[in-house]
Motif scaffolding. Sequence first.
Motif, mmCIF file in Angstrom:
data_model
loop_
_atom_site.group_PDB
_atom_site.id
_atom_site.type_symbol
_atom_site.label_atom_id
_atom_site.label_comp_id
_atom_site.label_asym_id
_atom_site.label_seq_id
_atom_site.Cartn_x
_atom_site.Cartn_y
_atom_site.Cartn_z
ATOM 1 N N GLU B 138 0.808 -1.230 0.000
ATOM 2 C CA GLU B 138 0.000 0.000 0.000
ATOM 3 C C GLU B 138 0.836 1.272 0.000
ATOM 4 O OE1 GLU B 138 -3.150 0.428 2.789
ATOM 5 O OE2 GLU B 138 -3.937 -1.583 2.426
ATOM 6 N N ILE B 139 1.893 1.298 0.807
ATOM 7 C CA ILE B 139 2.623 2.550 1.024
ATOM 8 C C ILE B 139 3.612 2.825 -0.098
ATOM 9 C CG2 ILE B 139 4.079 3.830 2.640
ATOM 10 C CD1 ILE B 139 1.287 3.213 3.746
ATOM 11 N N ALA B 140 4.370 1.805 -0.480
ATOM 12 C CA ALA B 140 5.400 2.010 -1.504
ATOM 13 C C ALA B 140 5.478 0.773 -2.384
ATOM 14 C CB ALA B 140 6.753 2.294 -0.841
ATOM 15 N N PRO B 141 4.469 0.561 -3.226
ATOM 16 C CA PRO B 141 4.490 -0.632 -4.077
ATOM 17 C C PRO B 141 5.681 -0.606 -5.026
ATOM 18 C CG PRO B 141 2.330 0.456 -4.118
ATOM 19 C CD PRO B 141 3.287 1.398 -3.451
ATOM 20 N N VAL B 142 6.265 -1.762 -5.222
ATOM 21 C CA VAL B 142 7.423 -1.868 -6.103
ATOM 22 C C VAL B 142 6.969 -2.556 -7.397
ATOM 23 C CG1 VAL B 142 8.175 -4.105 -5.148
ATOM 24 C CG2 VAL B 142 9.870 -2.550 -6.146
ATOM 25 N N LYS B 143 7.598 -2.136 -8.511
ATOM 26 C CA LYS B 143 7.225 -2.732 -9.806
ATOM 27 C C LYS B 143 8.273 -3.763 -10.213
ATOM 28 C CE LYS B 143 5.291 1.710 -11.294
ATOM 29 N NZ LYS B 143 6.243 2.804 -11.050
ATOM 30 N N PRO B 144 7.843 -4.733 -11.018
ATOM 31 C CA PRO B 144 8.796 -5.747 -11.471
ATOM 32 C C PRO B 144 10.023 -5.101 -12.118
ATOM 33 C CG PRO B 144 6.575 -6.380 -12.088
ATOM 34 C CD PRO B 144 6.488 -4.985 -11.530
ATOM 35 N N GLY B 145 11.191 -5.613 -11.776
ATOM 36 C CA GLY B 145 12.426 -5.105 -12.360
ATOM 37 C C GLY B 145 13.037 -3.945 -11.601
ATOM 38 N N GLU B 146 12.280 -3.334 -10.713
ATOM 39 C CA GLU B 146 12.826 -2.234 -9.927
ATOM 40 C C GLU B 146 13.719 -2.768 -8.807
ATOM 41 O OE1 GLU B 146 9.743 1.491 -10.313
ATOM 42 O OE2 GLU B 146 9.456 0.146 -8.599
ATOM 43 N N THR B 147 14.541 -1.872 -8.259
ATOM 44 C CA THR B 147 15.408 -2.241 -7.138
ATOM 45 C C THR B 147 14.770 -1.807 -5.824
ATOM 46 O OG1 THR B 147 17.409 -2.076 -8.489
ATOM 47 C CG2 THR B 147 17.686 -1.933 -6.102
ATOM 48 N N PHE B 148 14.623 -2.785 -4.936
ATOM 49 C CA PHE B 148 14.004 -2.588 -3.628
ATOM 50 C C PHE B 148 15.076 -2.794 -2.570
ATOM 51 C CE2 PHE B 148 12.014 -4.335 0.167
ATOM 52 C CZ PHE B 148 10.807 -3.654 0.308
ATOM 53 N N VAL B 149 15.215 -1.843 -1.660
ATOM 54 C CA VAL B 149 16.214 -1.951 -0.599
ATOM 55 C C VAL B 149 15.510 -1.908 0.753
ATOM 56 C CG1 VAL B 149 18.160 -0.797 0.538
ATOM 57 C CG2 VAL B 149 18.101 -0.999 -1.959
ATOM 58 N N VAL B 150 15.908 -2.827 1.638
ATOM 59 C CA VAL B 150 15.360 -2.798 2.990
ATOM 60 C C VAL B 150 16.507 -2.982 3.987
ATOM 61 C CG1 VAL B 150 14.766 -5.277 2.980
ATOM 62 C CG2 VAL B 150 13.591 -3.713 4.562
ATOM 63 N N ALA B 151 16.451 -2.199 5.064
ATOM 64 C CA ALA B 151 17.457 -2.291 6.111
ATOM 65 C C ALA B 151 16.969 -3.247 7.184
ATOM 66 C CB ALA B 151 17.723 -0.914 6.684
ATOM 67 N N ALA B 152 17.871 -3.591 8.121
ATOM 68 C CA ALA B 152 17.558 -4.595 9.146
ATOM 69 C C ALA B 152 16.934 -5.801 8.456
ATOM 70 C CB ALA B 152 16.642 -4.024 10.238
ATOM 71 N N ALA B 153 17.611 -6.259 7.419
ATOM 72 C CA ALA B 153 17.031 -7.237 6.489
ATOM 73 C C ALA B 153 16.843 -8.608 7.098
ATOM 74 C CB ALA B 153 17.887 -7.329 5.224
ATOM 75 N N SER B 154 17.562 -8.918 8.172
ATOM 76 C CA SER B 154 17.346 -10.214 8.820
ATOM 77 C C SER B 154 16.337 -10.078 9.961
ATOM 78 C CB SER B 154 18.665 -10.773 9.359
ATOM 79 O OG SER B 154 19.116 -10.010 10.469
ATOM 80 N N GLY B 155 15.844 -8.881 10.178
ATOM 81 C CA GLY B 155 14.938 -8.610 11.293
ATOM 82 C C GLY B 155 13.494 -8.951 10.964
ATOM 83 N N ALA B 156 12.649 -8.721 11.944
ATOM 84 C CA ALA B 156 11.258 -9.175 11.859
ATOM 85 C C ALA B 156 10.513 -8.543 10.695
ATOM 86 C CB ALA B 156 10.541 -8.852 13.165
ATOM 87 N N VAL B 157 10.739 -7.259 10.469
ATOM 88 C CA VAL B 157 10.036 -6.573 9.380
ATOM 89 C C VAL B 157 10.803 -6.736 8.065
ATOM 90 C CG1 VAL B 157 9.258 -4.331 8.515
ATOM 91 C CG2 VAL B 157 8.967 -4.897 10.939
ATOM 92 N N GLY B 158 12.103 -6.487 8.115
ATOM 93 C CA GLY B 158 12.915 -6.474 6.893
ATOM 94 C C GLY B 158 12.896 -7.793 6.144
#
Lengths: 331, 331
Positions: B138-158
Amino acid sequence: MTETNPLIRLARRPTGIPTTEDLVYEEAPVPQPAPGEVLVRNRFLSLDPYMRGRMNDVKSYAPPVALGAVMEGQSVGQVVSGPGFEPGTWVLGGRGWQHYCSVPPHLLVPVDAEAAPPSAYLGVLGMPGTTAWVGCTEIAPVKPGETFVVAAASGAVGAVAGQIARRMGARVVGIAGGAEKCAYVRDELGFDACVDHRGEDLPAALAEACPRGIDVYFENVGGAVQRAVWPLLNPFARVAMCGMVAEYNDGTPAPGPNLMSAVRNKLSIRGFIVGDHPRQFPVWRETGARWLREGVLTYREDVVHGLRNAPGAFAGLLSGKNFGKLVVALD
Amino acid sequence: MTETNPLIRLARRPTGIPTTEDLVYEEAPVPQPAPGEVLVRNRFLSLDPYMRGRMNDVKSYAPPVALGAVMEGQSVGQVVSGPGFEPGTWVLGGRGWQHYCSVPPHLLVPVDAEAAPPSAYLGVLGMPGTTAWVGCTEIAPVKPGETFVVAAASGAVGAVAGQIARRMGARVVGIAGGAEKCAYVRDELGFDACVDHRGEDLPAALAEACPRGIDVYFENVGGAVQRAVWPLLNPFARVAMCGMVAEYNDGTPAPGPNLMSAVRNKLSIRGFIVGDHPRQFPVWRETGARWLREGVLTYREDVVHGLRNAPGAFAGLLSGKNFGKLVVALD
């Protein structure tokens, strides 16, 4: 032809406020239009804050003006000669800080000089007005009863944004520099309130003018005004950002707000460039012209005469010295 | 009953990382449920970064925990007695850092302990998982082929956000602390790349991992990671912001990015709180449980045993010492 083409070149990249050593006046021959192009005699040149960014050699949404090139800008003017237009036709799309330009015909938009004075197509009905329109309708729509705040409220974008937001049912608070501009914003533009950012305690004055906080902030100045607005943003507030003119002469960008505020208040902060919304230009041109005819949209121009005075007028624009949309009459 | 109710009170507002002088263990009598309420024996307590904010006496999206009160938190547990539930039923909705609580029945959600281990309803299928789901859809939908970055990637949300983004067709780059977590993110969670934020030159490493820039950034840490991400954001990039855990112990908020970046790159920056999206909790609980059954969603828990160890585990969470969703088994 014995007539010349007065123009202004970007001779040097300015540090801080541009001077006449950065923006140099000279007279060149009138351009010979390339085959198929239209020769236009520019009559009014638009001066807009975004131009400051084009003078820097940094990556942005548009490439910088090359050193030595004619300064970039948009004009309304009259066709001298060329395919597809009667000589004398008023057109939008003249280019550069200069009297004459040669333009491919598909880049020219004929404008109705009966519906509004030609210079209005550079301001209230042009790029700045469309910026206000896109910001208020697409980027950060305001709901009836909400509080809408816009800075540089007597300026080309702010004045239109506030009037649109008011028609959308918002309580509209402007921020402007000095008592005269504030009175104009309240009395002529019909804003509910206007706060003088040159007053003693801007945060306190703004808080008083926005007793229920701020739901939509239309950002075009940045700096101290942005810092005063930020703590007043309500939960789910929206921020439409089209520029930050107060910071354009800064060498190093000042820090912005800590973005935990965006989480706490579930803010939506959206930057936009009106050029990415090309279909809205004719929509607003027609809507705005109708509102002008109906007398429900007001605007004010700050007309400077003579291209030689453009650099000084542009420097004034960056420090808030103009009052209304700044245009140069190319007499 | 001879059994007591071990609990942890907020005895003092912490400065920096909370200690056992701020979060004090004691044993109280087991609560007598009010008429119509359900007595629940909490079995697993969720520890989440947002709790740090509740320890401060500042205005935020939720009121702070009162001094002397039991620390706020969510548990899964089993019904002891009360209307509408069989004793032994597993329920989500237990409250507080404590073994027992009395809860109105309408606040309890029965969970299927066959479909997933009960503790999973606090993490991958619970509030953190739903935060990832709402952010990505809902907040920041990503499209196929785009680059998505998330921090705390091993964490509960990431971890969940990255796996959802990958299913949406994005190239997913994680940021995590240390080689072990990075290997897990790549090898177990299936991210395309993972950058160690404890490495020597985070901005350079991130730029190398994102050769086409960043289209969506899922922000949950702030600080140095945010500063490394910002210059890589592409035109029209979207930033979903659910928290900034790296800064939660800071006394004074650090400055954020200059927001002219939002104009230049037409950024959309949106903060959100998952509690504002209540209808998404059951949607994600079902979707996530199905993906778990199908083996296309992976998660990891960091289980600490004993309520006495909760304050130390929470302090570790704030400095990235946990590895996976942190829960306390209330043995």
